[in-house]
Design an enzyme around this catalytic site. Structure first.
Site, PDB file in Angstrom:
ATOM      1  N   ASP A  27      -0.480  -2.298   8.373  1.00  0.00           N
ATOM      2  CA  ASP A  27      -2.254  -1.001   8.180  1.00  0.00           C
ATOM      3  C   ASP A  27      -3.400  -2.603   8.211  1.00  0.00           C
ATOM      4  OD1 ASP A  27      -4.096  -0.213   5.340  1.00  0.00           O
ATOM      5  OD2 ASP A  27      -3.998   0.618   7.859  1.00  0.00           O
ATOM      6  N   ASP A  29      -7.672  -2.659   7.893  1.00  0.00           N
ATOM      7  CA  ASP A  29      -8.131  -2.750   6.788  1.00  0.00           C
ATOM      8  C   ASP A  29      -7.616  -3.014   5.545  1.00  0.00           C
ATOM      9  OD1 ASP A  29      -9.583   0.433   8.649  1.00  0.00           O
ATOM     10  OD2 ASP A  29     -10.521  -1.599   7.998  1.00  0.00           O
TER      11      ASP A  29
END
Lengths: 306, 312
Positions: A27, A29
Site C-alpha cells: 500500500d 499512503d
C-alpha cells in the site's frame, strides 16, 4: 488459520519471510510515503527487494492519479518503479468496467481527470468530469438531459462533487440496467502534512443513499485489486506478501486472497486494534489480523542487506 | 418458529361508517403534505374540503412535513394558492421550522450554526433568532483557499444539514472540520433519501447529504424530521395534544407511518403518494419487529375518502 499471528517481525523472521515470497505488494499512503514525503528507509527497502530478485507492486485505493502520475511520484521520492507496477483505483476501475462489467457504452463519471484518462486509455468514454453547478429550478433537475449511451455510473474522489452531480447520477441509476461502481469506500483522503479531507466513501454513500442501491466497489478490501495484479503478472498467492497500514483494507485483502500479511505502524491501524481483532470471536474481525507487524518497513532493511 | 403468530393487524381499508367512528374518536388530525394533500402544485382532489370540514367539526388540524425548502409564510401562501382556506401559520410544522425551534429551545444554542441547507432553512433560523455562519463569504474567495485549508468560524457550536441544491465538496469538508469538536451539535432536518417530484421523478434528498457527512465525520446526526418524535413534541409543546386522540395521515411508510407509531398515534396510509399497498403488506407480513412499526392501522385511496363521512 495460523496458530501464531500478529507477531512482531524480528530480523530472523524477516529473512525467513522474505525467502518464502517472490512478490511484495505495498500500500502507499502510510506505508511507503506520507503525503509528499517518503517514509525514511522505504525507498531503500523497495530497491533492495528488487535487487534481491523480488517483484514489487504498489496497490492503492487513491483514485486521484494515473499509473504514470504514481510512477512519477515514486521516482521523485527515490523509488525504483515503473507505471506497470502501480495499481491505483483509477486504473483498476477502468479495468473492472472493461473486463468484469464488459461495459459497451459510456460511463457517467464522478471523479478526477486521472480517472478520465485511465478510462479513455481502455476505450471507455466518460461524461461529466469537472465542475457542474446547479441551474434552473427543481423540476428541471429530474429532467436533466441524459446521455442514452451511458450504461454505468462510476464514483471516485471528486473535489467538484455537487448536488447537480449527485442528481445526475441518481437519474442514471433510476434505470436498474445501469451499472453502479465505486472506486473505494475510504472515508478520508490523506493529504500532505498529515491533513485529511472527506474521502470517496462519503460521496459514494451520498449516491447510494439517494439511489437506494449498493455500488460494486473495486478498491481494497475487494479481491479485484489483487486479481488485477495477479492476472497480469501470474502471481502465486502463497508466494506473495501484502504490506499495509490498514487492517480493514490492506490486511483484509491479504486474508481474503490467501497472501501473507505485514502490518506497518506508520499509518492508520495499531497493534492494539489488531490484537483486539485476534481475541474476538467474530470471523470477520479475524480476517483483520496480520501475520506480522513492524514499526516501519525500514525495519526489514537489515535482513535485506545481510 | 413454534408459537410465533404473525400479526395480521393493520392495513385495514377504511370505509363509510368506520371513517365516521374513527373521526369521532380523534380530536387532532396531523397531515403530511406532499403526496397527501397535494402533489407538486396540484391539490389532491377533495383535500381542501376535507381540511375545511374537519375544522368545522371542531377538530384541530396540523400539517407535519419533512420538506424543508420553504419557510412557513411561503407554505401559507401555497395553501391559499391551492384552495385551502384559513390555514394558519401556527398549524404548519416543517422540518426547517422545527430544526430552528430545536436549536433555540432544546439545545439552547450559545453560538452559531453552520448550515448546509436552502433558503427555507435559513429563513426559519433567522426568524427564530439563531445566528448562522455566513456562507459564500469573501474569505472563501481569497486566492489560495481550497478544500485543504478553508477558514473556520470559532463561534460555531452546531452543524445543521438538509436539502441543499448548492451542496459542494467544500461545504462537506468544512462541516466535517466543525464536527471534529465533539461538543459541536450535529443535526439533520430529515432522513429522506430522495424527494418525489411531478411525474414520478425523484431528486436527491436531505438523507443523501446527511449520509455523506455522517461518513466523513464518523458521527450520527440527530434527526429532527419524521420518523423522529421531535416534530410531534414541537407541536405538543405549543398545543395540548393527547396521542390517543390524535391521528396521523401520510403517504410514506418509513417516515409518516413510523412517525405515527413512534408517537403513539393512530395512522392512516393514503395511496396518493410514495408508498403502495403492496409495500404496506410486506411490512405487515415481515418477521422483524421493527418493520411492524411501519404498518399503518388504516388505508385509504385518498384523503377524499373522508369527505362522505364529514359531509353527513
Amino acid at each position: 488459520m495460523a496458530a501464531s499471528k500478529c507477531t512482531r517481525l524480528s530480523s530472523a523472521l524477516s529473512r525467513q519471510l522474505l525467502d518464502s515470497v517472490d512478490s511484495v505488494l505495498f500500500d502507499c499512503d502510510g506505508v511507503i510515503w506520507r503525503g509528499d514525503q517518503a517514509v525514511p528507509g522505504a525507498p531503500e527497502v523497495i530497491n533492495s527487494l528488487k535487487k534481491n530478485g523480488k517483484r514489487v507492486f504498489f496497490v492503492t485505493n487513491n483514485s486521484t492519479k494515473t499509473r504514470q502520475m504514481y510512477a512519477d511520484k515514486l521516482g521523485k521520492l527515490g523509488f525504483d518503479a515503473t507505471a506497470d507496477e502501480v495499481f491505483g483505483t483509477a486504473y483498476c476501475s477502468a479495468m473492472y468496467l472493461k473486463n468484469e462489467c464488459k461495459l459497451e457504452g459510456k460511463v457517467y463519471l464522478i471523479g478526477s481527470n486521472a480517472m478520465r484518462q485511465e478510462l479513455e486509455e481502455v476505450g471507455i468514454q466518460p461524461v461529466g468530469v469537472g465542475p457542474d453547478p446547479i441551474s434552473g429550478v427543481q423540476i428541471d433537475w429530474a429532467n436533466v438531459p441524459l446521455d442514452k449511451e451511458v450504461q454505468a455510473v462510476l464514483v471516485g474522489f471528486d473535489e467538484h462533487f455537487s448536488y447537480m452531480k449527485l442528481n445526475r447520477a441518481l437519474q442514471y441509476l433510476c434505470n436498474p440496467d445501469c451499472q453502479f461502481v465505486g472506486t473505494n469506500t475510504d472515508t478520508r483522503l490523506p493529504l500532505e502534512g498529515g491533513k485529511a479531507v472527506p474521502g470517496t466513501g462519503c460521496l459514494l454513500r451520498a449516491v447510494e443513499t439517494a439511489a437506494q442501491r449498493q455500488a460494486q466497489v473495486v478498491g481494497k478490501p475487494s479481491n479485484f485489486m489483487f486479481e488485477c495484479v495477479a492476472s497480469q503478472f501470474d502471481l502465486d498467492p502463497q508466494r506473495c506478501l501484502m504490506v499495509g497500514d490498514r487492517l480493514d483494507t490492506d490486511i483484509m485483502l491479504g486474508s481474503n486472497c490467501g497472501l501473507k500479511t505485514l502490518l506497518t505502524l506508520t499509518g492508520v491501524s495499531t497493534v492494539a486494534e489488531a490484537e483486539a481483532n485476534q481475541k474476538s470471536e467474530c470471523p470477520h474481525r479475524q480476517k483483520m489480523v496480520p501475520d506480522y507487524y513492524v514499526d516501519s518497513i525500514a525495519d526489514i532493511l537489515p535482513a535485506l542487506q545481510a | 418458529m413454534a408459537g410465533t403468530v404473525t400479526s395480521s393487524r393493520g392495513c385495514v381499508t377504511l370505509r363509510g361508517a368506520q371513517i365516521r367512528d374513527l373521526l369521532d374518536a380523534k380530536h387532532n388530525v396531523l397531515f403530511d403534505c406532499d403526496g397527501v394533500i397535494w402533489n407538486g402544485e396540484t391539490a389532491v382532489t377533495g383535500a381542501p374540503e376535507v381540511v375545511s370540514l374537519l375544522k368545522q367539526r371542531g377538530k384541530r388540524v396540523f400539517f407535519v412535513t419533512n420538506n424543508c425548502t420553504r419557510p412557513r409564510e411561503n407554505y401559507v401562501q401555497k395553501f391559499c394558492r391551492l384552495g385551502f382556506t384559513d390555514v394558519a401559520e401556527e398549524e404548519i410544522f416543517s422540518s426547517a421550522y422545527c430544526s430552528a425551534a430545536y436549536l433555540r429551545d432544546v439545545a439552547r444554542l450559545q453560538g452559531k450554526v453552520y448550515v448546509i441547507g436552502c433558503g427555507g432553512v435559513m429563513k426559519e433560523l433567522q426568524d427564530a433568532g439563531v445566528p448562522v455562519v455566513e456562507e459564500d463569504s469573501a474569505a472563501d474567495r481569497e486566492p489560495g483557499t481550497s478544500i485543504y485549508n478553508c477558514p473556520l468560524d470559532p463561534d460555531v457550536k452546531a452543524v445543521l444539514v438538509g436539502y441543499d441544491e448548492n451542496f459542494t465538496f467544500m461545504k462537506l469538508a468544512k462541516a466535517c472540520c466543525y464536527l471534529r469538536n465533539s461538543e459541536c451539535l450535529f443535526l439533520a432536518t430529515d432522513p429522506d433519501p430522495w424527494h418525489p417530484l411531478r411525474g414520478g421523478r425523484i431528486t436527491p434528498g436531505s438523507g443523501s447529504l446527511t449520509a455523506a457527512l455522517e461518513t466523513a465525520s464518523s458521527r450520527k446526526a440527530t434527526v429532527i424530521g419524521k420518523p423522529s418524535r421531535f416534530m410531534y413534541e414541537c407541536i405538543a409543546s405549543q398545543f395540548d395534544l393527547d396521542p390517543a386522540r390524535s391521528l396521523m395521515i401520510g403517504d410514506r411508510l418509513e417516515t409518516d407511518i413510523l412517525f405515527g407509531s413512534n408517537c403513539g398515534l393512530s395512522t392512516v396510509l393514503t395511496l396518493t403518494g410514495v408508498s403502495t399497498l403492496e409495500e404496506a403488506h410486506r411490512y405487515r407480513d415481515s418477521e422483524a419487529p421493527e418493520q411492524k412499526d411501519c404498518v399503518p392501522d388504516y388505508v385509504v385511496e385518498s384523503v377524499a375518502d373522508f369527505l362522505q363521512a364529514l359531509e353527513e
